[in-house]
Write an enzyme that holds these catalytic residues in place. Structure first.
Site, mmCIF file in Angstrom:
data_model
loop_
_atom_site.group_PDB
_atom_site.id
_atom_site.type_symbol
_atom_site.label_atom_id
_atom_site.label_comp_id
_atom_site.label_asym_id
_atom_site.label_seq_id
_atom_site.Cartn_x
_atom_site.Cartn_y
_atom_site.Cartn_z
ATOM 1 N N THR A 115 0.823 -1.202 0.000
ATOM 2 C CA THR A 115 0.000 0.000 0.000
ATOM 3 C C THR A 115 0.864 1.261 0.000
ATOM 4 O O THR A 115 1.979 1.233 0.514
ATOM 5 C CB THR A 115 -0.839 -0.047 1.296
ATOM 6 O OG1 THR A 115 -1.748 -1.120 1.161
ATOM 7 C CG2 THR A 115 -1.573 1.226 1.570
ATOM 8 N N ARG A 139 -13.521 -8.042 -0.759
ATOM 9 C CA ARG A 139 -12.868 -7.832 0.541
ATOM 10 C C ARG A 139 -12.418 -6.375 0.634
ATOM 11 O O ARG A 139 -11.847 -5.824 -0.309
ATOM 12 C CB ARG A 139 -11.670 -8.764 0.664
ATOM 13 C CG ARG A 139 -10.810 -8.549 1.939
ATOM 14 C CD ARG A 139 -9.633 -7.652 1.675
ATOM 15 N NE ARG A 139 -8.717 -7.588 2.814
ATOM 16 C CZ ARG A 139 -7.717 -6.731 2.918
ATOM 17 N NH1 ARG A 139 -7.503 -5.843 1.961
ATOM 18 N NH2 ARG A 139 -6.932 -6.730 3.961
ATOM 19 N N VAL A 140 -12.683 -5.733 1.731
ATOM 20 C CA VAL A 140 -12.232 -4.357 1.945
ATOM 21 C C VAL A 140 -11.276 -4.341 3.131
ATOM 22 O O VAL A 140 -11.567 -4.928 4.169
ATOM 23 C CB VAL A 140 -13.429 -3.415 2.216
ATOM 24 C CG1 VAL A 140 -12.944 -2.015 2.537
ATOM 25 C CG2 VAL A 140 -14.361 -3.383 1.003
ATOM 26 N N GLY A 141 -10.131 -3.680 2.966
ATOM 27 C CA GLY A 141 -9.137 -3.614 4.038
ATOM 28 C C GLY A 141 -9.293 -2.347 4.865
ATOM 29 O O GLY A 141 -10.329 -1.677 4.851
ATOM 30 N N ASP A 142 -8.238 -2.017 5.574
ATOM 31 C CA ASP A 142 -8.261 -0.852 6.470
ATOM 32 C C ASP A 142 -8.082 0.467 5.734
ATOM 33 O O ASP A 142 -8.516 1.524 6.204
ATOM 34 C CB ASP A 142 -7.137 -0.970 7.509
ATOM 35 C CG ASP A 142 -5.772 -1.041 6.846
ATOM 36 O OD1 ASP A 142 -5.610 -1.842 5.902
ATOM 37 O OD2 ASP A 142 -4.863 -0.294 7.251
ATOM 38 N N THR A 166 -0.046 0.979 6.787
ATOM 39 C CA THR A 166 0.123 -0.137 5.861
ATOM 40 C C THR A 166 0.377 -1.404 6.652
ATOM 41 O O THR A 166 1.114 -1.385 7.635
ATOM 42 C CB THR A 166 1.279 0.098 4.868
ATOM 43 O OG1 THR A 166 1.452 -1.110 4.102
ATOM 44 C CG2 THR A 166 2.585 0.440 5.562
ATOM 45 N N GLY A 167 -0.237 -2.470 6.223
ATOM 46 C CA GLY A 167 -0.058 -3.733 6.931
ATOM 47 C C GLY A 167 -1.256 -4.612 6.679
ATOM 48 O O GLY A 167 -2.070 -4.332 5.788
ATOM 49 N N GLY A 203 -4.591 -5.531 6.801
ATOM 50 C CA GLY A 203 -5.724 -4.676 7.106
ATOM 51 C C GLY A 203 -6.690 -5.216 8.144
ATOM 52 O O GLY A 203 -7.268 -4.442 8.918
HETATM 53 N N1 ASP Z 1 -3.472 -2.466 4.498
HETATM 54 C C1 ASP Z 1 -3.698 -2.991 3.172
HETATM 55 C C2 ASP Z 1 -4.896 -3.887 3.187
HETATM 56 O O1 ASP Z 1 -5.043 -4.679 4.096
HETATM 57 C C3 ASP Z 1 -2.555 -3.747 2.622
HETATM 58 C C4 ASP Z 1 -1.219 -3.053 2.692
HETATM 59 O O2 ASP Z 1 -0.978 -2.232 3.560
HETATM 60 O O3 ASP Z 1 -0.382 -3.328 1.835
HETATM 61 O O4 ASP Z 1 -5.638 -3.860 2.243
#
Ligand code: ASP
Length: 331
Positions: free
Chosen positions: A191, A219-222, A242-243, A245
């Protein structure tokens, strides 16, 4: 008279990034891409522009660069397509815009900005987001325009359970903390995000992603969730995460950092480190954040071996880095 402080930091994803993983020419290319992206936002701030414009400019530059998992170079979903999430937030009035699961907008962060400015809503998702962005004349591309060979290979590796080292930030041993989580290797982080303080004293944050390789469709992340992956409030800080989610959502990372500052009197660095190294870790969540506060503090905090990142220090000196101990200083 002292000039009002400005501050800026960006990330291009966190993960298992250890020295030797990338060939030197690729490292150089990534440092250069980070430098180019942070410069885009810094120029806006130097000219007296808003932090909102600055973070958008940085993220557009990162979305256009196939090294990063946002815009061109976004990861593949389980059914071989791309679904983009992005959010932008203005700390001056806490206005925010976000899109989730968008398919055709070339620069998802611009889509988030259009939702902020031209809709009555904070977030639009899926086909509704696609339709709205088309109506708003936002530049569209075919979904396979986001394809890159690197991401396709990573997707195929992920599907076959093959653990080949990849150029993408990833963590091979994804253990899910108290939930048990997924034992599958190869969840990818990449991200992009930016945070900035402008000369008018306002902070802003922007984050954009293709999500996680082989994610289930819809799917929806953070990233697009205001308060989780993206947050900005002039009373505390602007934060972009980032991480993995799922953990960042459950820890409400961005808002938790801000709340620690407002209600528990923490400084920016302590608040970021507590959330990243204690709260998230206790859940099993891996990743990091970048943050700036209205008094000009900047913090980059991550619990993974590396995070693509760039920042300007108190003297205005530009730094780019990939690994934990990394620090390339630029003229
Ligand atoms: N946080 C993002 C998600 O879970 C992924 C990422 O940080 O690369 O969609």
């Amino acid at each position: 008279m002292n000039k009002a402080p400005i501050a800026i930091a960006i990330h291009g994803g966190a993960g298992v990034l250890t020295p030797g993983l990338l060939p030197p020419q690729d490292e150089d290319a990534i440092h250069e891409a980070l430098r180019h992206a942070i410069d885009a936002g810094h120029q806006v701030l130097e000219a007296g522009g808003s932090s909102l414009d600055a973070v958008e400019s940085c993220v557009v530059a990162l979305e256009e660069c196939p090294w990063f998992n946002a815009g061109k170079g976004a990861v593949f979903t389980e059914d071989g397509t791309h679904e983009m999430d992005a959010a932008i937030m203005n700390g001056a009035d806490r206005s925010a815009g976000a899109i989730a699961g968008a398919h055709y907008i070339r620069n998802p962060i611009r889509g988030a900005r259009v939702v902020l400015e031209h809709s009555d809503h904070v977030m639009l998702a899926g086909e509704g987001a696609d339709r709205f962005l088309l109506e708003q004349d936002q530049p569209q591309v075919a979904n396979d325009w986001f394809d890159t060979e690197l991401r396709r290979r990573q997707w195929q590796d992920n599907r076959s359970g093959h653990k080949a080292p990849s150029l993408e930030p990833s963590h091979a041993n994804h253990h899910g903390g108290e939930t048990g989580g997924s034992e599958k290797p190869g969840h990818k982080f990449g991200t992009v995000g930016a945070v900035a303080l402008d000369s008018h004293g306002h902070v802003a944050s922007a984050t954009s992603t293709g999500g996680i390789t082989n994610k289930r469709f819809s799917r929806v992340g953070d990233t697009p969730l205001i308060g989780a992956g993206t947050w900005a409030d002039d009373r505390s800080a602007a934060i972009s995460a980032t991480g993995h989610g799922e953990y960042f959502i459950r820890a409400v990372v961005g808002h938790d950092i801000a709340a620690r500052m407002r209600f528990a009197g923490r400084d920016l660095a302590t608040a970021c480190d507590e959330v990243v190294h204690q709260e998230l870790k206790a859940l099993g969540g891996q990743g990091g954040v970048i943050a700036v506060s209205p008094d000009g503090d900047t913090r980059l905090s991550f619990n993974t071996p590396g995070m693509y990142r760039a920042w300007r220090d108190d003297e205005g000196q530009l730094h780019t880095a990939i690994y934990a101990e990394d620090d390339r200083v630029h003229d």
